[in-house]
Design a protein around this motif. Structure first.
Motif, PDB file in Angstrom:
ATOM      1  N   TYR A  36       0.839  -1.199   0.000  1.00 46.89           N
ATOM      2  CA  TYR A  36       0.000   0.000   0.000  1.00 46.89           C
ATOM      3  C   TYR A  36       0.878   1.256   0.000  1.00 46.89           C
ATOM      4  CZ  TYR A  36      -4.184  -2.731   1.302  1.00 46.89           C
ATOM      5  OH  TYR A  36      -5.226  -3.607   1.332  1.00 46.89           O
ATOM      6  N   ASP A  82      -5.999   5.414  -3.499  1.00 45.39           N
ATOM      7  CA  ASP A  82      -5.331   6.380  -2.625  1.00 45.39           C
ATOM      8  C   ASP A  82      -5.022   7.685  -3.353  1.00 45.39           C
ATOM      9  OD1 ASP A  82      -5.393   4.860  -0.347  1.00 45.39           O
ATOM     10  OD2 ASP A  82      -3.383   4.041  -0.579  1.00 45.39           O
ATOM     11  N   ASP A 284      -3.749  -1.465   6.551  1.00 40.75           N
ATOM     12  CA  ASP A 284      -4.603  -0.330   6.905  1.00 40.75           C
ATOM     13  C   ASP A 284      -4.715  -0.142   8.421  1.00 40.75           C
ATOM     14  OD1 ASP A 284      -6.081  -2.590   7.435  1.00 40.75           O
ATOM     15  OD2 ASP A 284      -7.894  -1.911   6.419  1.00 40.75           O
ATOM     16  N   SER A 292      -3.917   4.230   3.812  1.00 40.66           N
ATOM     17  CA  SER A 292      -5.090   3.506   4.302  1.00 40.66           C
ATOM     18  C   SER A 292      -5.154   3.533   5.819  1.00 40.66           C
ATOM     19  CB  SER A 292      -5.060   2.047   3.812  1.00 40.66           C
ATOM     20  OG  SER A 292      -5.166   1.988   2.420  1.00 40.66           O
TER      21      SER A 292
END
Length: 548
Positions: A36, A82, A284, A292
């Motif tokens: 991420y 994102d 996250d 996240s």
């Protein structure tokens, strides 16, 4: 959209445009889809997209997908989400390094034909040994002087799957005595018998970053390739490939400082270790600085971009204080978050001389803006206060309730603790108190002796709630530099409290709230229960002491 402050990159581009070096500015954001995005990526996104917009240029989104062992479609989707969440839009379609695999293969053939690349059959460990180190120069591989014809034949076999993983690689023939270890015959292609999420099983050889990146920039007409200082030494390789492949209109690489923040790690590799060891719940988790995680914590795109703009773009690496990030979200939330009461660690008090069932009090939703509507708040015989606001014996500088001392209940009455009721184990069941109805004659007698101001909730007007209180994940300022960084995990990085919030929250639906004296909170969207509310603490208040 937030306008970027001028920086050294802005000055370089501005000078180039005045000299008419480029007709149009092209930048790119090239993340690898192996995890991420984190706040360091947010800084790069902010810089690349903002610079392009400032000079009426174009910013591409390119997925650097050259390693099928680590990359997948899930990460691609989160990267796109994102970027949109931050408020940016890439130019036209998304670019993928994998779409250039055929072109990259042709350029590698060109290097072999020019005597600048060769097939090496040393394994990974042997290659590392032959390269030497900062104190010792490298030595040539025994396969370095193969003929061009032989290299072409073997490279084709590599492409067609005749070699197993690790049995051969294509290396650039540069200089094994170079002071820059990256220039000691770096690997161009390695073998990977793994399905690629875009190209399936079409390829079993995959280009390395340094080779693929500079040429992808060239294919997309990138004028300014902006990256962090960790790629400073790679710049020599970037230039070498472009020069030796006779590339016209070469893109230029410029480096800026990598983002490091106190008490946190940014490295995706290290975050993945935390996930695998189940120290955090996933990419996250609100305790880490992935976008996240920050979103789940309650941070807004504006606060993150303001932070990126505030710290600026420089060429000097430094450790940024976590307070800078917290102040950016705190400043935003202070303006828009309604005030409510919540007791995170409740203890019951009983007002023995309060005879009514309940009494309504009007209190402000925004204490600093009294023109905004007020809300009704219930005072009753039984109330909850926070456990930290009571001590059996008074200590120096303590501003809470103690036996025989008075405190003011926020926005309402002054009370005095008279007696404690405990169970067999010595736990407090309730505190018996007396309240003063604040008539003029009472105020004159008792106002001088008020010990402090505390918040409270009526037991009649409260909703059971769970509060997730997040603290720094690490207990040292710079865990990134520690080899065994897991050793420094803060055992109190998350504290879960059971308490109460006032019922008005059902009427006041906002993205964030300030729970007086406790901090800024948002609803935890992972939990849904009609009878219980779940909250994440976004950030603490600046001061723990409330003024009257």
């Amino acid at each position: 959209m937030i306008k970027i402050n001028k920086n050294f990159i802005y000055n370089i581009i501005n000078k180039d445009l005045k000299k008419c070096k480029h007709k149009k500015i092209y930048t790119r954001f090239p993340p690898e889809p192996n995890g991420y995005l984190h706040i360091g990526h947010a800084k790069s996104i902010f810089l690349n997209f903002s610079i392009a917009k400032l000079f009426n240029g174009i910013c591409n989104l390119r997925l650097d997908d050259t390693d099928p062992l680590k990359e997948n479609k899930k990460y691609v989707n989160f990267i796109k989400y994102d970027i949109k969440w931050l408020g940016y839009k890439w130019h036209n379609n998304i670019f993928y390094t994998s779409q250039y695999f055929s072109l990259l293969y042709k350029f590698s053939i060109k290097l072999i034909k020019n005597g600048l690349a060769y097939i090496d059959e040393l394994n990974k460990k042997q290659i590392r040994k032959y390269k030497g180190n900062f104190n010792n120069i490298g030595k040539n591989s025994p396969y370095r002087n193969r003929s061009i014809k032989e290299n072409l034949i073997i490279f084709k076999k590599m492409k067609n799957g005749f070699f197993n993983d690790g049995k051969a690689s294509l290396r650039t023939k540069i200089n094994m005595s170079s002071n820059n270890i990256l220039m000691r015959d770096p690997i161009l292609y390695r073998i990977r018998f793994k399905k690629h999420y875009k190209t399936n099983y079409t390829w079993c050889i995959y280009p390395m970053y340094d080779f693929a990146h500079c040429l992808s920039d060239y294919f997309e007409k990138i004028t300014y390739s902006l990256c962090t200082l960790e790629f400073q030494d790679n710049k020599y390789l970037y230039k070498w490939f472009l020069y030796n492949l006779k590339i016209n209109k070469k893109p230029k690489q410029y480096e800026f400082s990598r983002l490091n923040i106190e008490y946190n790690i940014i490295s995706k590799r290290k975050i993945l270790i935390l996930i695998k060891k189940k120290i955090i719940l996933g990419w996250d988790d609100p305790r880490i600085l992935t976008l996240s995680g920050l979103r789940n914590r309650g941070y807004t795109p504006k606060s993150i971009l303001n932070f990126c703009n505030y710290i600026g773009v420089t060429r000097k690496n430094n450790l940024i204080k976590i307070n800078f990030l917290e102040n950016c979200i705190r400043k935003e939330l202070n303006l828009k978050s309604p005030r409510l009461m919540a007791v995170l660690d409740p203890i019951k008090i009983i007002i023995k001389n309060f005879k009514k069932k309940k009494e309504e009090i009007l209190i402000p939703n925004y204490p600093k803006n009294k023109k905004i509507n007020k809300r009704k708040y219930i005072f009753s015989k039984e109330l909850y206060i926070d456990r930290k606001d009571f001590k059996e014996k008074k200590t120096k500088n303590y501003k809470g309730l103690t036996i025989g001392n008075k405190v003011k209940l926020r926005y309402s009455y002054i009370i005095k603790a008279k007696k404690i009721k405990k169970d067999k184990n010595g736990n407090i069941i309730y505190i018996l108190c007396k309240y003063y109805n604040n008539k003029k004659e009472d105020k004159l007698k008792i106002k001088k002796n008020i010990n402090g101001i505390i918040h409270w909730i009526s037991t009649l007007y409260s909703i059971p709630s769970i509060f997730f209180l997040y603290n720094n994940l690490f207990n040292i300022t710079n865990p990134e530099i520690k080899k065994n960084f897991i050793k420094y995990i803060n055992k109190n990085s998350i504290i879960i409290n059971k308490g109460f919030v006032e019922k008005n929250i059902k009427k006041i639906i906002y993205s964030s709230y300030q729970f007086e004296r406790n901090g800024y909170f948002c609803l935890n969207k992972k939990f849904k229960n009609n009878k219980i509310f779940y909250f994440n603490r976004i950030v603490k208040l600046k001061s723990k002491i409330l003024k009257k």
